[in-house]
Structures are given as C-alpha cells and as structure tokens.
Write a protein that holds these residues in place. Structure first.
Motif, PDB file in Angstrom:
ATOM      1  N   GLU A   1       0.860  -1.184   0.000  1.00 22.98           N
ATOM      2  CA  GLU A   1       0.000   0.000   0.000  1.00 22.98           C
ATOM      3  C   GLU A   1       0.899   1.238   0.000  1.00 22.98           C
ATOM      4  O   GLU A   1       1.871   1.304   0.743  1.00 22.98           O
ATOM      5  N   PHE A   2       0.566   2.217  -0.854  1.00 21.32           N
ATOM      6  CA  PHE A   2       1.308   3.477  -0.927  1.00 21.32           C
ATOM      7  C   PHE A   2       0.451   4.573  -0.298  1.00 21.32           C
ATOM      8  O   PHE A   2      -0.679   4.804  -0.748  1.00 21.32           O
TER       9      PHE A   2
ATOM     10  N   ILE B   1       3.863  21.100  -4.655  1.00 22.74           N
ATOM     11  CA  ILE B   1       3.467  20.353  -3.472  1.00 22.74           C
ATOM     12  C   ILE B   1       4.576  19.339  -3.199  1.00 22.74           C
ATOM     13  O   ILE B   1       5.135  18.752  -4.133  1.00 22.74           O
ATOM     14  N   ILE B   2       4.930  19.177  -1.939  1.00 24.84           N
ATOM     15  CA  ILE B   2       5.924  18.174  -1.546  1.00 24.84           C
ATOM     16  C   ILE B   2       5.192  17.091  -0.763  1.00 24.84           C
ATOM     17  O   ILE B   2       4.558  17.368   0.254  1.00 24.84           O
ATOM     18  N   LEU B   3       5.269  15.872  -1.276  1.00 29.39           N
ATOM     19  CA  LEU B   3       4.606  14.730  -0.665  1.00 29.39           C
ATOM     20  C   LEU B   3       5.614  13.835   0.037  1.00 29.39           C
ATOM     21  O   LEU B   3       6.729  13.625  -0.464  1.00 29.39           O
ATOM     22  N   LEU B   4       5.225  13.313   1.188  1.00 25.76           N
ATOM     23  CA  LEU B   4       5.959  12.240   1.847  1.00 25.76           C
ATOM     24  C   LEU B   4       5.166  10.955   1.644  1.00 25.76           C
ATOM     25  O   LEU B   4       3.929  10.956   1.763  1.00 25.76           O
ATOM     26  N   THR B   5       5.869   9.866   1.337  1.00 22.32           N
ATOM     27  CA  THR B   5       5.222   8.593   1.049  1.00 22.32           C
ATOM     28  C   THR B   5       5.799   7.484   1.907  1.00 22.32           C
ATOM     29  O   THR B   5       7.003   7.437   2.141  1.00 22.32           O
ATOM     30  N   LYS B   6       4.908   6.614   2.361  1.00 21.13           N
ATOM     31  CA  LYS B   6       5.329   5.348   2.959  1.00 21.13           C
ATOM     32  C   LYS B   6       4.791   4.221   2.092  1.00 21.13           C
ATOM     33  O   LYS B   6       3.607   4.220   1.718  1.00 21.13           O
ATOM     34  N   ILE B   7       5.680   3.267   1.772  1.00 24.18           N
ATOM     35  CA  ILE B   7       5.265   2.059   1.069  1.00 24.18           C
ATOM     36  C   ILE B   7       5.197   0.955   2.117  1.00 24.18           C
ATOM     37  O   ILE B   7       6.219   0.505   2.633  1.00 24.18           O
ATOM     38  N   TYR B   8       3.986   0.561   2.433  1.00 23.14           N
ATOM     39  CA  TYR B   8       3.756  -0.374   3.534  1.00 23.14           C
ATOM     40  C   TYR B   8       3.533  -1.775   2.996  1.00 23.14           C
ATOM     41  O   TYR B   8       2.723  -1.993   2.078  1.00 23.14           O
ATOM     42  N   CYS B   9       4.258  -2.750   3.542  1.00 22.50           N
ATOM     43  CA  CYS B   9       4.120  -4.154   3.158  1.00 22.50           C
ATOM     44  C   CYS B   9       3.169  -4.843   4.134  1.00 22.50           C
ATOM     45  O   CYS B   9       3.464  -4.931   5.330  1.00 22.50           O
TER      46      CYS B   9
END
Length: 418
Positions: free
Chosen positions: A199-200, A212-220
């Motif tokens: 999931e992103f 716009i500055i985005l922070l992302t987590k790629i969750y397993c």
C-alpha cells in the motif's frame, strides 16, 4: 460475521488493458481480481486459490474508459460456517465530481476452513491527513535476480500512485491538471518479495503556489513494516481553489492498513551534490531507447523507464569493477541500493536514444556512492541525474561486506569529487 468494503486493489487502466473498441479487456479484469485476491490472502494470512475457472459476472454494459483512469476493488468477506465467501467488486472512478463511481463487475471466491477472526492483525484503521493512493502485489515481472522487487517498480508504482492522487484532484476541478515531478528521493528500508501486498500512502509536507511536496510510505502488508520512504517535489499551478480541494482530500478520514501513521522528514543528504553535467572520465554504463511500452500518462518515457536504465547501468558498473555475474554467484554476493536522489530536467519522448554516464562520488569501507547522468544521444542534453548509495552484501548472512580491494581499485578510476 461480515466485513464489508475492504479496499484490496487500487491502480490505473493502462494502454494495453483496453481493446480496439476502447473497452476493458477481460484478461485485464482477471489480472485485477488476481491482485485483489492476493492482497486478501495477505490480509487473512492464508493462501487463496483464485478459482478463475468460473466466468466473471459481466453485464452487457459499455463503459467510457480512459487510459490512466483510476480503478479499484472493494472486497466483502462473509463467514459461512467454516468457510469465507470473498466478493470482489471492481469499480471505475468518476471523472467529474458530480458523478458516482461505476460498479463494473463482481468476482466471488470461496475459501475453506478459515475464520474471520484470523485477520485481526491486518484490519484497516481510519486515519486523517493521509491519502491511500495505491494497493497491489509484487508480481513476478517486478522482481530481480535476487527475487526482490526491483527499484524501477518502486518508482513505477509510486508514479502511478501520484497519478491516482491527481486524478482525484482533477475530478473535483473538472480539469485535467498538468503536473511535473521535479525531483524525488527514495530511502529503502526492508526488502519485499514476490507476492507481497503493498500500500502506498501519502501525506503533505508542504504546499504553496507552484508546488506540493509529498511524503510517502510504502507499507508491506505481509511483513507489517515500511519497505521504502519517498519525498517528492511536484510542480504545478496551485490557486486557492485547488489548494482547498487538496486540503479537503487529505482532511477526510481514510482507511489504511499502515500501522505507523506518523510521517517524518527523510534524513538530510550528506555531501555536496556533483555537477549536473557528466564527467569527461565517466563510464558509459547503459544505452537504451524509449519504446511504446515505456510511455507514461504524458506519452513520454516514464520514471519507471528511467530508473530501469539506472538499474541496468548499476549492473554494468559493478561488472566493470569486478563484481560480475560469475563472481557474485561463486561467493553469494548481492547488491542493494539504500538511497536514491533523483532530479528530472527534461522529458524523453518516444524513439529517443539515451546513454547513462556514470561516476563514483564516494567509496567507503562498506558503502558506495555513485551518480548517473542520463543524456539524450542526439542533443547532448541532460535528462536526469541520480545519486545512489549502495552496498555489496552476503546473501546468506544478509549483511553488508567490505568493498573488495580489486573493486575499490577499479572504482577509484571513476571517482570524481563532490
């Protein structure tokens, strides 16, 4: 016991998902349901037979599809004595704010000998200030020779996630927003493997009149950890109306499987960045051309294509330094990229030939830092540069190793000052 409307897939309709009549191919529907079934397997911690011998329940309806339109699957889990009935519902998102998303087709699967109580560790939670942008699986063609998802697919899926966010924003403005990724940084944390569900999730770091500055987590889902972190600077025209829409999208409470909802800034970059022009003593590490299957929503070479070139270039670079296929196989040595910092300067249209020019910028005891410049062969223009921190590691011990002397000697010839 019933659990309704779990989101088990979210992605984009791609060029090859549509037939000559611009309708969604049945084969693509099967692929989407296969991803949703695999995602559900991760949620309930049990392998599910996709049971694709049964035909899909498809109505004789003609929908209006567009390339790179968002689709998603909502899944119901229904306990039936000792079995679970899984009902997948494939939806097409609206293009206009006043329209409802369209239910296209339904797929049902029966899973034997399982109780819904077993999914307690992977139940979704409700969070605000986030946007769950993409859900899918690590597929076989996403994996490299070490059975890990290759770096180009992190960037490719992340690019899809950004497009899904902008589809959402555009649907509320009735305009197709034009945006440009200026730079992005990725720090890798944990490996993901074939079949893992991902999931992103985005949050906003900063927003002003032109970016716009985005922070992302790629969750397993399977490992219950974050596999990678992104920080992405996106340029586009933002007026007060659009800013309000974006803030509203992120203020709505969203369902996510992420168990670490707090986002932090990425660690600062160390050392000064080298010139955005390649060194005269650069190593020619890769030559490629932009093909039809490499195009993104702007019909130019995608970030996945560009990072794919980077992945190939690293293999050629390491081979030049002595870490070739035979050596890696004999001693059980792999390599891993830990930190990618990318700057995009120009686009790569269909048919363009490009070359990667590569130099080392730092050679540590165990870590290596190197930079690739992607150059248009016709004009000499710099399309992209990317600086990478990587290590060699023992595949059995899963630990980084010291840079071998022969490797260090050859790498030193390509060393440039930051």
């Amino acid at each position: 016991m019933h659990i309704n409307n779990l989101e088990t897939f979210k992605g984009l309709i791609k060029k090859f998902d549509l037939d000559d009549s611009n309708q969604l191919k049945v084969s693509s529907m099967y692929n989407f349901f296969e991803e949703a079934t695999g995602f559900t397997s991760s949620l309930i911690n049990k392998k599910i037979d996709s049971n694709f011998d049964e035909k899909l329940e498809i109505d004789d309806l003609v929908f209006s599809y567009q390339e790179f339109q968002t689709i998603y699957i909502l899944t119901d889990l229904i306990q039936q004595k000792d079995d679970i009935q899984i009902i997948h519902k494939l939806h097409l998102t609206n293009l206009n704010n006043g329209s409802k998303d369209q239910l296209m087709v339904v797929k049902k699967v029966i899973v034997n000998d399982i109780n819904l109580d077993s999914i307690s560790k992977n139940k979704p939670v409700i969070e605000k200030d986030i946007f769950s942008a993409f859900k899918g699986l690590v597929r076989k063609n996403d994996c490299d020779q070490m059975s890990h998802m290759n770096v180009q697919y992190y960037f490719g899926k992340h690019n899809d996630a950004i497009k899904i966010l902008f589809n959402k924003i555009s649907s509320k403005t009735s305009d197709n927003l034009i945006f440009q990724i200026v730079n992005e940084r990725c720090i890798f944390s944990k490996e993901v493997n074939l079949g893992n569900a991902l999931e992103f999730i985005f949050t906003i770091k900063n927003i002003d009149d032109d970016k716009i500055i985005l922070l992302t987590k790629i969750y397993c889902i399977d490992n219950q950890d974050v596999s990678a972190y992104f920080e992405t600077n996106i340029s586009f025209k933002i007026d007060e109306k659009i800013k309000k829409i974006i803030n509203e999208i992120f203020s709505i409470k969203s369902s996510t499987y992420l168990n670490e909802p707090q986002f932090k800034d990425l660690r600062p970059l160390s050392d000064k960045r080298p010139s955005n022009k390649p060194s005269k003593k650069a190593f020619i590490s890769c030559k490629k051309a932009v093909n039809t299957w490499d195009l993104d929503y702007e019909l130019v070479g995608s970030s996945q294509f560009k990072i794919g070139c980077v992945s190939d270039a690293a293999t050629h670079l390491f081979t030049y330094c002595g870490a070739d296929y035979n050596w890696r196989t004999e001693y059980g040595i792999g390599s891993a990229a830990l930190d990618y910092s990318v700057r995009y300067f120009k686009k790569a249209p269909l048919g363009m030939a490009v070359t990667m020019h590569t130099n080392f910028t730092k050679i540590g005891n165990k870590s290596l830092k190197f930079i690739h410049h992607m150059v248009d062969d016709a004009s000499g223009d710099i399309l992209m540069d990317i600086e990478i921190v990587a290590v060699l590691f023992d595949l059995k011990k899963r630990k980084s190793i010291e840079v071998p002397k022969d490797f260090r000697s050859k790498a030193s010839i390509l060393l440039v000052n930051n």
